[in-house]
Design an enzyme around this catalytic site. Structure first.
Site, PDB file in Angstrom:
ATOM      1  N   HIS A  79       0.943   5.217   1.363  1.00  0.00           N
ATOM      2  CA  HIS A  79       0.267   6.083   2.331  1.00  0.00           C
ATOM      3  C   HIS A  79       0.917   7.474   2.283  1.00  0.00           C
ATOM      4  O   HIS A  79       2.146   7.572   2.300  1.00  0.00           O
ATOM      5  CB  HIS A  79       0.405   5.471   3.733  1.00  0.00           C
ATOM      6  N   ASN A 137       0.857  -1.184   0.000  1.00  0.00           N
ATOM      7  CA  ASN A 137       0.000   0.000   0.000  1.00  0.00           C
ATOM      8  C   ASN A 137       0.894   1.235   0.000  1.00  0.00           C
ATOM      9  O   ASN A 137       2.028   1.191   0.458  1.00  0.00           O
ATOM     10  CB  ASN A 137      -0.877   0.019   1.258  1.00  0.00           C
TER      11      ASN A 137
HETATM   12  C1  GRF Z   1      -2.737   8.789  -2.586  1.00  0.00           C
HETATM   13  O1  GRF Z   1      -2.434   9.967  -1.887  1.00  0.00           O
HETATM   14  C2  GRF Z   1      -2.332   7.581  -1.784  1.00  0.00           C
HETATM   15  O2  GRF Z   1      -1.190   7.777  -1.015  1.00  0.00           O
HETATM   16  C3  GRF Z   1      -3.517   7.356  -0.894  1.00  0.00           C
HETATM   17  O3  GRF Z   1      -4.618   7.652  -1.703  1.00  0.00           O
HETATM   18  C4  GRF Z   1      -4.241   8.577  -2.718  1.00  0.00           C
HETATM   19  C5  GRF Z   1      -4.593   7.957  -4.029  1.00  0.00           C
HETATM   20  O4  GRF Z   1      -4.389   8.839  -5.111  1.00  0.00           O
HETATM   21  N1  GRF Z   1      -3.520   6.015  -0.353  1.00  0.00           N
HETATM   22  P1  GRF Z   1      -4.482   8.328  -6.590  1.00  0.00           P
HETATM   23  O5  GRF Z   1      -5.845   7.669  -6.770  1.00  0.00           O
HETATM   24  O6  GRF Z   1      -3.367   7.339  -6.813  1.00  0.00           O
HETATM   25  O7  GRF Z   1      -4.333   9.538  -7.439  1.00  0.00           O
END
Ligand code: GRF
Length: 202
Positions: free
Chosen positions: A111, A109
């Site tokens: 974050h 994942n």
């Molecule tokens: C990102 O900031 C990621 O870190 C978090 O959710 C957001 C997803 O953005 N888990 P995207 O859909 O990849 O543009």
């Protein structure tokens, strides 16, 4: 490990970065499929536009997680596509036993904070309000505890005095796009070992 799947619920900018890295050869992985719990996710469109398989899978009645029978369908689909590594990229559901057990040690994942600081949601705002001078992003393995698995990579960005949650999020996102493909490359290459909580490159 070579076949990856990306699970995304929304905008899909991390998916886009992963696809770009695959297309330009810096990420040596095959994207077997992109799966979303949200039919309208831009991520699904991005996948289709680049010729990758894009699937919406019914998430069931719960808002923040999947009932076992629905999560088992996610597992079945990932297995049918011979997926080795599952990459969550803005997938807005807590992963539970069916997927965790089927893909133990094979779910990543990203974050948008420097874990273990600021787990959960709306973390750019929380980092700003707390007054930290640096934030960033973390790619970690997914375990039964939310945002708490072993850390693969992190990247740091400064928090500026005139930042808003949006400007900070944008600065972090840029690093996410660089960091996630790099982290996936480490894991698919198999050139790492885990000692306790530490992910060590070999
Ligand atoms: C990102 O900031 C990621 O870190 C978090 O959710 C957001 C997803 O953005 N888990 P995207 O859909 O990849 O543009």
């Amino acid at each position: 490990m070579k076949n990856i799947a990306v699970l995304a619920s929304g905008r899909g900018s991390n998916l886009e970065a992963i696809i770009e890295s695959i297309e330009n050869g810096t990420l040596q992985a095959d994207l077997a499929c992109v799966i979303s719990d949200n039919q309208d996710a831009r991520a699904l469109q991005i996948a289709r536009d680049h010729g990758f398989k894009a699937l919406w899978l019914d998430p069931g009645p719960k808002k923040t997680w999947l009932l076992p029978e629905f999560e088992e369908n996610y597992v079945k689909t990932l297995q049918e596509h011979n997926v080795d590594l599952v990459c969550l990229a803005g997938f807005m559901r807590i992963i539970k036993t069916p997927l965790l057990e089927a893909f133990m040690g094979r779910i990543l994942n990203i974050h948008p904070a420097l874990l273990p600081s600021f787990p959960g949601l709306d973390v750019q705002r929380k980092a700003l309000e707390y007054g930290v001078k640096f934030s960033g992003c973390t790619v970690h393995f997914v375990t039964g505890d939310v945002d708490a698995g072993p850390i693969v990579t992190q990247a740091v960005v400064p928090v500026l005095d005139d930042d808003t949650p949006e400007t900070l999020a944008a600065r972090i996102l840029k690093e996410e796009h660089r960091t996630y493909p790099e982290a996936i490359n480490i894991i698919v290459s198999g050139d790492y070992r885990i000692e306790g909580r530490r992910v060590i490159r070999t």
